[in-house]
Design a protein around this motif. Sequence first.
Motif, PDB file in Angstrom:
ATOM      1  N   TYR A   7       0.845  -1.197   0.000  1.00 40.83           N
ATOM      2  CA  TYR A   7       0.000   0.000   0.000  1.00 40.83           C
ATOM      3  C   TYR A   7       0.875   1.240   0.000  1.00 40.83           C
ATOM      4  O   TYR A   7       1.770   1.393   0.826  1.00 40.83           O
ATOM      5  CB  TYR A   7      -0.927   0.020   1.214  1.00 40.83           C
ATOM      6  N   HIS A   8       0.616   2.131  -0.937  1.00 41.83           N
ATOM      7  CA  HIS A   8       1.366   3.383  -1.079  1.00 41.83           C
ATOM      8  C   HIS A   8       0.451   4.523  -0.637  1.00 41.83           C
ATOM      9  O   HIS A   8      -0.351   5.026  -1.424  1.00 41.83           O
ATOM     10  CB  HIS A   8       1.835   3.548  -2.522  1.00 41.83           C
ATOM     11  N   ILE A  13      -2.834   3.898  -3.346  1.00 39.66           N
ATOM     12  CA  ILE A  13      -2.865   2.765  -4.269  1.00 39.66           C
ATOM     13  C   ILE A  13      -2.197   1.551  -3.636  1.00 39.66           C
ATOM     14  O   ILE A  13      -1.138   1.665  -3.021  1.00 39.66           O
ATOM     15  CB  ILE A  13      -2.131   3.109  -5.588  1.00 39.66           C
ATOM     16  N   ILE A  15      -0.258  -1.756  -4.686  1.00 34.70           N
ATOM     17  CA  ILE A  15       0.446  -2.382  -5.804  1.00 34.70           C
ATOM     18  C   ILE A  15       0.897  -3.756  -5.332  1.00 34.70           C
ATOM     19  O   ILE A  15       1.654  -3.865  -4.364  1.00 34.70           O
ATOM     20  CB  ILE A  15       1.641  -1.532  -6.274  1.00 34.70           C
ATOM     21  N   LYS A  43      -9.288  -2.064 -10.464  1.00 28.27           N
ATOM     22  CA  LYS A  43      -8.120  -2.914 -10.700  1.00 28.27           C
ATOM     23  C   LYS A  43      -7.520  -2.495 -12.031  1.00 28.27           C
ATOM     24  O   LYS A  43      -8.182  -2.594 -13.066  1.00 28.27           O
ATOM     25  CB  LYS A  43      -8.510  -4.390 -10.740  1.00 28.27           C
ATOM     26  N   ASN A  44      -6.312  -1.983 -11.977  1.00 28.16           N
ATOM     27  CA  ASN A  44      -5.608  -1.538 -13.188  1.00 28.16           C
ATOM     28  C   ASN A  44      -6.471  -0.608 -14.038  1.00 28.16           C
ATOM     29  O   ASN A  44      -6.537  -0.727 -15.260  1.00 28.16           O
ATOM     30  CB  ASN A  44      -5.134  -2.732 -14.009  1.00 28.16           C
ATOM     31  N   GLY A  72       2.639  -6.201  -9.479  1.00 26.92           N
ATOM     32  CA  GLY A  72       2.533  -4.890 -10.116  1.00 26.92           C
ATOM     33  C   GLY A  72       1.118  -4.436 -10.422  1.00 26.92           C
ATOM     34  O   GLY A  72       0.912  -3.269 -10.768  1.00 26.92           O
ATOM     35  N   ASP A  73       0.124  -5.324 -10.324  1.00 28.16           N
ATOM     36  CA  ASP A  73      -1.259  -4.886 -10.514  1.00 28.16           C
ATOM     37  C   ASP A  73      -1.627  -3.861  -9.451  1.00 28.16           C
ATOM     38  O   ASP A  73      -1.178  -3.956  -8.311  1.00 28.16           O
ATOM     39  CB  ASP A  73      -2.227  -6.075 -10.435  1.00 28.16           C
ATOM     40  N   GLU A  74      -2.471  -2.910  -9.828  1.00 28.63           N
ATOM     41  CA  GLU A  74      -2.854  -1.825  -8.920  1.00 28.63           C
ATOM     42  C   GLU A  74      -4.333  -1.920  -8.547  1.00 28.63           C
ATOM     43  O   GLU A  74      -5.177  -2.172  -9.402  1.00 28.63           O
ATOM     44  CB  GLU A  74      -2.598  -0.466  -9.579  1.00 28.63           C
ATOM     45  N   LEU A  76      -7.207   0.389  -6.284  1.00 35.22           N
ATOM     46  CA  LEU A  76      -7.465   1.656  -5.598  1.00 35.22           C
ATOM     47  C   LEU A  76      -8.956   1.911  -5.548  1.00 35.22           C
ATOM     48  O   LEU A  76      -9.739   1.209  -6.183  1.00 35.22           O
ATOM     49  CB  LEU A  76      -6.736   2.816  -6.278  1.00 35.22           C
TER      50      LEU A  76
END
Length: 103
Positions: A7-8, A13, A15, A43-44, A72-74, A76
């Motif tokens: 989590y960023h 987001i 990732i 999702k992406n 690498g999938d995102e 949010l």
Amino acid sequence: MNEGNGYHSSAGIFIAPKSGLYFFTVTINHPEQPQPAHVNIMKNGIAVARVHAEHHTWEQSSQSVILNLSVGDEVLIRSEDFDHEKFAGVLDSSFSGFLLWAA
């Protein structure tokens, strides 16, 4: 907690640090406003689920999904209707998730 550092928080987001099956849930508390809220789990860049909360009263709504993610999938949360939508904060609205099974 942010085990695995997926989590960023500065961007809001997640990732995926590992491929696998993930569980995500979002809860929003929408204060009384002139319009309802529609929040998507993305999702992406593609909406995979929606949360709806009415506008005429304080309303809390939740949605959960299980997603198969590759590294690498995102994932949010994005408000669909308004750029400046307001939600009740720290203790009332949340976004969380965890790895169910690593691929």
